[in-house]
Enzyme design. Structure first.
Site, PDB file in Angstrom:
ATOM      1  CB  CYS A   2     -11.240  11.600   2.495  1.00 34.12           C
ATOM      2  SG  CYS A   2     -12.458  10.294   2.673  1.00 34.12           S
ATOM      3  NE  ARG A  27      -5.903  13.053   0.426  1.00 33.77           N
ATOM      4  CZ  ARG A  27      -4.784  12.670   1.012  1.00 33.77           C
ATOM      5  NH1 ARG A  27      -3.641  12.823   0.372  1.00 33.77           N
ATOM      6  NH2 ARG A  27      -4.791  12.145   2.199  1.00 33.77           N
ATOM      7  CD1 TRP A  74     -11.516   5.721  -2.481  1.00 30.21           C
ATOM      8  CD2 TRP A  74     -11.358   4.910  -0.390  1.00 30.21           C
ATOM      9  NE1 TRP A  74     -11.248   4.389  -2.574  1.00 30.21           N
ATOM     10  CE2 TRP A  74     -11.150   3.854  -1.313  1.00 30.21           C
ATOM     11  CE3 TRP A  74     -11.318   4.619   0.964  1.00 30.21           C
ATOM     12  CZ2 TRP A  74     -10.893   2.553  -0.906  1.00 30.21           C
ATOM     13  CZ3 TRP A  74     -11.064   3.324   1.368  1.00 30.21           C
ATOM     14  CH2 TRP A  74     -10.848   2.305   0.439  1.00 30.21           C
ATOM     15  CG  ASN A  98      -8.126  11.906   5.067  1.00 27.29           C
ATOM     16  OD1 ASN A  98      -8.506  10.767   4.847  1.00 27.29           O
ATOM     17  ND2 ASN A  98      -6.869  12.286   4.903  1.00 27.29           N
ATOM     18  N   GLY A  99     -10.075  10.166   7.392  1.00 31.70           N
ATOM     19  CA  GLY A  99      -9.574   9.206   8.379  1.00 31.70           C
ATOM     20  C   GLY A  99     -10.696   8.289   8.826  1.00 31.70           C
ATOM     21  CD  GLU A 482       4.046  -0.977 -11.359  1.00 33.11           C
ATOM     22  OE1 GLU A 482       3.643  -1.565 -10.345  1.00 33.11           O
ATOM     23  OE2 GLU A 482       3.710   0.184 -11.634  1.00 33.11           O
ATOM     24  CE  LYS A 486       0.417   1.320 -12.481  1.00 34.14           C
ATOM     25  NZ  LYS A 486       1.404   1.307 -11.478  1.00 34.14           N
ATOM     26  CD  GLU A 489      -3.188   0.751  -9.950  1.00 39.75           C
ATOM     27  OE1 GLU A 489      -3.361   1.386  -8.922  1.00 39.75           O
ATOM     28  OE2 GLU A 489      -2.199   0.932 -10.692  1.00 39.75           O
ATOM     29  CG  HIS A 505       6.300 -25.154 -11.718  1.00 37.63           C
ATOM     30  ND1 HIS A 505       6.714 -26.397 -11.321  1.00 37.63           N
ATOM     31  CD2 HIS A 505       7.380 -24.552 -12.270  1.00 37.63           C
ATOM     32  CE1 HIS A 505       8.008 -26.532 -11.603  1.00 37.63           C
ATOM     33  NE2 HIS A 505       8.429 -25.418 -12.173  1.00 37.63           N
ATOM     34  CE  LYS A 604      -0.502   8.942  -7.019  1.00 37.59           C
ATOM     35  NZ  LYS A 604      -0.019   7.973  -8.021  1.00 37.59           N
TER      36      LYS A 604
HETATM   37  C1  AGP Z   1      -0.087   2.162  -7.925  1.00 35.67           C
HETATM   38  O1  AGP Z   1      -0.458   2.294  -9.243  1.00 35.67           O
HETATM   39  C2  AGP Z   1      -1.151   2.120  -6.957  1.00 35.67           C
HETATM   40  N1  AGP Z   1      -2.100   3.132  -7.123  1.00 35.67           N
HETATM   41  C3  AGP Z   1      -0.833   1.700  -5.542  1.00 35.67           C
HETATM   42  O2  AGP Z   1      -0.503   0.355  -5.602  1.00 35.67           O
HETATM   43  C4  AGP Z   1       0.272   2.459  -4.754  1.00 35.67           C
HETATM   44  O3  AGP Z   1       1.528   2.209  -5.320  1.00 35.67           O
HETATM   45  C5  AGP Z   1       0.241   2.007  -3.293  1.00 35.67           C
HETATM   46  O4  AGP Z   1      -1.004   2.347  -2.739  1.00 35.67           O
HETATM   47  C6  AGP Z   1       1.359   2.578  -2.468  1.00 35.67           C
HETATM   48  O5  AGP Z   1       1.297   3.969  -2.397  1.00 35.67           O
HETATM   49  P1  AGP Z   1       2.512   4.823  -1.866  1.00 35.67           P
HETATM   50  O6  AGP Z   1       3.661   4.600  -2.776  1.00 35.67           O
HETATM   51  O7  AGP Z   1       2.001   6.224  -1.907  1.00 35.67           O
HETATM   52  O8  AGP Z   1       2.813   4.362  -0.478  1.00 35.67           O
END
Ligand code: AGP
Length: 609
Positions: A2, A27, A74, A98-99, A482, A486, A489, A505, A604
């Site tokens: 949020c 956010r 969010w 937010n929270g 990673e 990507k 996501e 395995h 984010k």
């Molecule tokens: C990455 O593409 C993600 N959106 C997510 O995994 C992110 O890296 C994770 O939430 C950690 O965020 P931060 O680095 O802001 O702590």
């Protein structure tokens, strides 16, 4: 998650708040809303879904007023819908939040008994009702907000306005980020810096338990119990343009292309070439402490956790200190063995990730020291750590992290050089080789970006697959993770990362003509073994996309597509191999027509547990 924004000053608030929300949409984007105060009356406009839906309504129905608050959501409590969209109003007391208010059900029951009716399923709405209830007794907005915040348990950044005292905006923070922007005769408040950057660079960072009362003339910061707090504004060096798309179709693409600059900025001013040494200005930890370390924990979430996995290879190899890597949400609950001779290294782009922040606090609670690798200046993690290495990536807006990741790898490399040298584990010649490689890294990243057209073509041929497997070995295993993250996501394609040696395995059973296998195979000591894995995939009809470097040969027969990145030292190769994987995920997502910068269900910064 949020984002909240507030404005008080001489200008019309709605367009300023709306513009701020645009910068905070990363956010959360389940719903959005704005409230504006005009001649003692608050008007609210809310819409389900992205900000653009709210903008459409505002186009038809202008919200007038020079004091305003806004929210992009969010969803946590209550499904994404207009009734659950903020701002929430009770009796003319209007709030954005937010929270998470943990005790909201108890408070709701109490308020219902007092005759309150609720129009949403959110935890937030109770704040407006609580303030209204307290106002009945004290007839003072500020006191009522203090009392209401005293009733709630949990995390919040809130901004509130009311019809009863229409010259004020009140904001407060506990556990969620909140920054104040100081303009000429006007004030801004927001969850993050980019929301205010086009108006001011003078920012005041609020601490937990602080509350700020704004009028058009002044602002006063106090603790929740009313003790005045003096704060000096900090000048932010990020420029407003850094938070714009700059002609790119998506923020993610822009941020991928910014990596040569971001990496160069992360290195700048930190190398003393003469002695082949690294200088880290804000390290904040005594050399004696670092020299005496028995163990390092690296703790992070998501992409930052993948950087942590690479960090283990670097630190164990060059500083010869045992390193344990933890996912932050696990670390905080496993009673880690923190001692006077351990260091907890937390990694976070946003500096606000709830679990990483909790891991930091867990370490402090046990008397341990924390070093942070962080991108957002003055974020909670940056402020609460004992030392900090900033990644100078600039604002990262795309939800899928790219430039933050590669600059985290560079920061880890710099710290490794510093620590290895301090502990006497790195001789001059090795340091020179490592630093030479680092200095030439931005140029090599530029070369990786030249693969864009070839990767777009590869994406066209692979986009219809429903699953992907990513394989890598050693320090390329985290890059396999990673790459898979990507793709998941932003394209919503299922993908898994595996250590290449584990393929036999289990995962080999998945291989058929439909399964693309992305194999990361730079020419290092395990190259032949990884190349053999490719043959095993091909022998079973699988489709191989290989990411390799200029030193490797003989892959043309073992892979359908071969992407070649420049050569560098093995320790920095993860930076280069991650670039084609970012571009592959990006192009597949674009071809599939997904929302690249704001993929579904994600936000984010994950500021809730
Ligand atoms: C990455 O593409 C993600 N959106 C997510 O995994 C992110 O890296 C994770 O939430 C950690 O965020 P931060 O680095 O802001 O702590």
């Amino acid at each position: 998650m949020c984002g909240i924004v507030g404005y008080i000053g001489p200008r019309q608030a709605t367009s300023i708040v709306l513009d701020g929300l645009r910068k905070l949409e990363y956010r959360g984007y389940d719903s959005a809303g704005i409230a504006a105060l005009d001649q003692g009356k608050i008007n609210i406009c809310r819409a389900e879904g992205k900000l653009v839906n709210l903008e459409k309504i505002l186009h038809e129905r202008a919200l007038i007023g020079t004091i305003g608050i806004g929210h992009t959501r969010w969803a946590t409590h209550g499904r994404p819908s207009e009734i659950n969209a903020h701002p929430h109003n009770s009796g003319g007391f209007v709030v954005v939040h937010n929270g998470i208010i943990e005790n909201y059900l108890d408070l709701k029951t109490r308020l219902r008994e007092q005759g309150h009716h609720f129009s949403s399923d959110t935890d937030t709405e109770i704040i407006a009702h609580l303030v209204e209830e307290h106002y009945k007794e004290c007839s003072d907005f500020e006191t009522s907000v203090r009392k209401a915040l005293g009733d709630v348990r949990g995390a919040y950044a809130v901004a509130m306005i009311c019809e009863q005292e229409p010259d004020k905006l009140i904001a407060a923070k506990q556990g969620s980020p909140l920054v104040v922007g100081q303009g000429q005769g006007e004030f801004f408040v927001a969850s993050d810096i980019p929301a205010m950057l086009s108006h001011t660079r003078e920012m005041v960072f609020l601490e937990d338990g602080e509350l700020v009362v704004f009028t058009t003339e002044a602002m006063a910061i106090t603790t929740l119990d009313g003790t005045p707090v003096e704060k000096t504004p900090k000048t932010i060096t990020w420029s407003p343009v850094m938070a714009e798309k700059d002609g790119y179709r998506h923020f993610m693409l822009k941020e991928i292309h910014e990596q040569p600059r971001a990496i160069a900025d992360t290195i700048a001013g930190r190398i003393r070439e003469e002695h082949a040494e690294v200088f880290l200005a804000d390290l904040g930890l005594e050399d004696d402490f670092l020299n005496d370390l028995e163990r390092i924990y690296i703790v992070a979430c998501g992409t930052s956790w993948h950087a942590a996995l690479v960090g283990k290879f670097l630190l164990e190899k060059h500083a010869r200190i045992p390193v344990e890597v933890d996912i932050a949400s696990e670390f905080r609950y496993r009673d880690p063995l923190v001692t006077a001779k351990t260091l907890t290294l937390v990694i976070s782009q946003s500096g606000e990730t709830a679990d990483t922040l909790a891991a930091l606090r867990e370490t402090h609670g046990k008397g341990g020291k924390v070093l942070a690798i962080c991108n957002v200046v003055e974020s909670s993690i940056a402020r609460e750590s004992d030392g900090i290495i900033y990644t100078h990536a600039g604002p990262e807006i795309g939800v899928a992290s790219t430039k933050a990741f590669t600059t985290q790898l560079v920061a880890l490399y710099l710290f490794t050089l510093y620590l290895g040298n301090l502990c006497g584990k790195l001789d001059l010649e090795t340091r020179r080789t490592m630093l030479d490689a680092l200095v030439s890294l931005p140029r090599k990243v530029e070369e990786c970006l030249e693969l864009n057209a070839a990767i777009e073509q590869a994406a066209q041929s692979l986009m219809h697959a429903s699953d992907f497997l990513y394989l890598g070995r050693g320090n390329q295993y985290p890059i396999a993770l990673e790459g898979a993250l990507k793709l998941k996501e932003i394209s919503y394609i299922h993908a898994e990362g595996y250590p290449a040696g584990e393929m036999k395995h289990g995962p080999i059973a998945l291989i058929d003509e439909q399964l693309p296998v992305v194999v990361i195979a730079p020419h290092n000591e395990t190259f032949e073994k990884v190349a053999a894995n490719m043959e095993e995939v091909q022998a079973r009809g699988g489709r191989v996309l290989a990411v390799t470097d200029q030193a490797a040969t003989g892959l043309a027969d073992r892979a359908e597509i071969v992407l070649v990145v420049p050569q560098t030292v093995d320790d920095l190769m993860p930076v280069l191999t991650s670039i084609p994987l970012q571009l592959l995920a990006y192009h597949i997502a674009v071809l599939k027509g997904t929302d690249v910068d704001q993929p579904r269900n994600l936000a984010k910064s994950v500021t809730v547990e």
